[in-house]
Design a protein around this motif. Structure first.
Motif, PDB file in Angstrom:
ATOM      1  N   ARG A  25      39.963  40.654  52.919  1.00 48.02           N
ATOM      2  CA  ARG A  25      40.726  41.277  52.779  1.00 48.02           C
ATOM      3  C   ARG A  25      40.355  40.945  50.372  1.00 48.02           C
ATOM      4  N   PHE A  26      41.596  41.403  50.009  1.00 50.57           N
ATOM      5  CA  PHE A  26      41.399  40.675  48.260  1.00 50.57           C
ATOM      6  C   PHE A  26      43.123  41.264  48.297  1.00 50.57           C
ATOM      7  N   PHE A  27      42.780  40.766  46.836  1.00 49.19           N
ATOM      8  CA  PHE A  27      44.337  40.420  46.542  1.00 49.19           C
ATOM      9  C   PHE A  27      43.477  41.284  45.414  1.00 49.19           C
ATOM     10  N   GLU A  28      45.371  41.649  44.770  1.00 50.93           N
ATOM     11  CA  GLU A  28      45.320  42.940  43.584  1.00 50.93           C
ATOM     12  C   GLU A  28      46.593  42.510  43.124  1.00 50.93           C
ATOM     13  N   TRP A  29      46.716  42.280  41.263  1.00 50.63           N
ATOM     14  CA  TRP A  29      47.633  42.323  40.715  1.00 50.63           C
ATOM     15  C   TRP A  29      48.764  43.156  40.849  1.00 50.63           C
ATOM     16  N   ARG A  30      50.702  42.829  40.763  1.00 52.96           N
ATOM     17  CA  ARG A  30      50.488  43.602  40.383  1.00 52.96           C
ATOM     18  C   ARG A  30      51.655  42.958  39.220  1.00 52.96           C
ATOM     19  N   ASP A  31      51.861  44.071  37.945  1.00 53.92           N
ATOM     20  CA  ASP A  31      52.836  43.059  37.175  1.00 53.92           C
ATOM     21  C   ASP A  31      54.275  43.905  37.022  1.00 53.92           C
ATOM     22  N   MET A  32      55.293  43.219  37.260  1.00 57.30           N
ATOM     23  CA  MET A  32      56.615  43.481  37.175  1.00 57.30           C
ATOM     24  C   MET A  32      57.545  42.284  36.537  1.00 57.30           C
ATOM     25  N   GLY A  33      58.461  43.493  35.533  1.00 50.59           N
ATOM     26  CA  GLY A  33      58.645  42.466  34.599  1.00 50.59           C
ATOM     27  C   GLY A  33      58.350  41.374  33.947  1.00 50.59           C
ATOM     28  N   LYS A  34      58.666  40.387  33.463  1.00 50.02           N
ATOM     29  CA  LYS A  34      57.699  39.527  33.076  1.00 50.02           C
ATOM     30  C   LYS A  34      57.046  38.808  34.096  1.00 50.02           C
ATOM     31  N   GLY A  35      56.303  39.548  34.917  1.00 52.09           N
ATOM     32  CA  GLY A  35      55.197  37.831  35.367  1.00 52.09           C
ATOM     33  C   GLY A  35      54.601  39.581  36.441  1.00 52.09           C
ATOM     34  N   LYS A  36      53.678  38.556  37.152  1.00 57.89           N
ATOM     35  CA  LYS A  36      52.339  40.032  37.768  1.00 57.89           C
ATOM     36  C   LYS A  36      52.479  38.538  39.381  1.00 57.89           C
ATOM     37  N   TYR A  37      52.655  39.605  40.659  1.00 50.94           N
ATOM     38  CA  TYR A  37      52.577  38.860  41.297  1.00 50.94           C
ATOM     39  C   TYR A  37      51.467  39.776  42.382  1.00 50.94           C
ATOM     40  N   PRO A  38      50.783  38.416  42.679  1.00 54.75           N
ATOM     41  CA  PRO A  38      49.204  39.560  43.992  1.00 54.75           C
ATOM     42  C   PRO A  38      49.632  40.105  44.862  1.00 54.75           C
ATOM     43  N   TYR A  39      49.253  40.835  45.196  1.00 53.76           N
ATOM     44  CA  TYR A  39      49.891  41.509  46.604  1.00 53.76           C
ATOM     45  C   TYR A  39      47.915  41.185  47.833  1.00 53.76           C
ATOM     46  N   LEU A  40      48.506  40.802  49.095  1.00 60.43           N
ATOM     47  CA  LEU A  40      47.567  41.456  49.745  1.00 60.43           C
ATOM     48  C   LEU A  40      47.036  42.215  50.511  1.00 60.43           C
ATOM     49  N   VAL A  41      45.658  42.872  50.251  1.00 62.79           N
ATOM     50  CA  VAL A  41      44.905  43.897  51.038  1.00 62.79           C
ATOM     51  C   VAL A  41      43.994  43.898  51.982  1.00 62.79           C
TER      52      VAL A  41
END
Length: 157
Positions: A115-131
């Motif tokens: 698995r790897f973690f990819e970050w997504r910009d949402m509004g003023k923050g970044k949130y990790p997604y587990l793929v």
């Protein structure tokens, strides 16, 4: 490549999965080394399992973070690692960037992962997604895959 990833599959299970694809490795990897891990960060520069172009029938271990052979000093190595210059080779730049240009032709490797973690910009923050890839045979298990990697041999003089 992603800066954060996991390899939670045991080495024996990885070998079994690779055998199904026609890939057989000669010897067991170094028992002193850690094949599976829950999480790593590229900036930690850990020693991780890889399958190199030079030795495709072995599981080797290398430090994450390319140090090109042309690196002149220990200080330069520290600079590359601290700034993360060689942690991510982008496909559109890999044949142009001096640190990757020759290595992509002659020093390729595969990096086992689950698995790897990819970050997504949402509004003023970044949130990790587990793929990850879910196994079709065992819904609770995660299937292995490999990242493409580039390596080199460097000696600190």
């Amino acid at each position: 490549m992603c800066y954060r990833f996991s390899n939670v599959q045991e080495e024996a299970e990885f070998r079994k999965q690779m055998r199904l694809l026609g890939k057989v490795f000669r010897d067991k990897a170094d028992p002193e080394k850690r094949f599976e891990f829950y999480h790593t960060n590229g900036f930690a520069h850990e020693e991780l399992p890889v399958i190199t172009q030079d030795k495709p029938d072995e599981i080797s271990y290398m430090y994450w973070g390319l140090i090109p052979a042309g690196t002149k000093s220990h200080e330069d190595k520290v600079k590359y690692w601290k700034m993360g210059y060689t942690l991510n080779a982008r496909s559109e730049e890999i044949f142009k960037t001096w640190s990757f240009r020759e290595n992509i032709k002659t020093h390729r490797c595969l990096i086992p992962a689950t698995r790897f973690f990819e970050w997504r910009d949402m509004g003023k923050g970044k949130y990790p997604y587990l793929v990850q890839i879910k196994s079709s045979n065992f819904p609770d298990d995660t299937q292995s895959f490999c990242f493409a990697g580039v390596y080199d041999h460097w000696v600190d003089k």
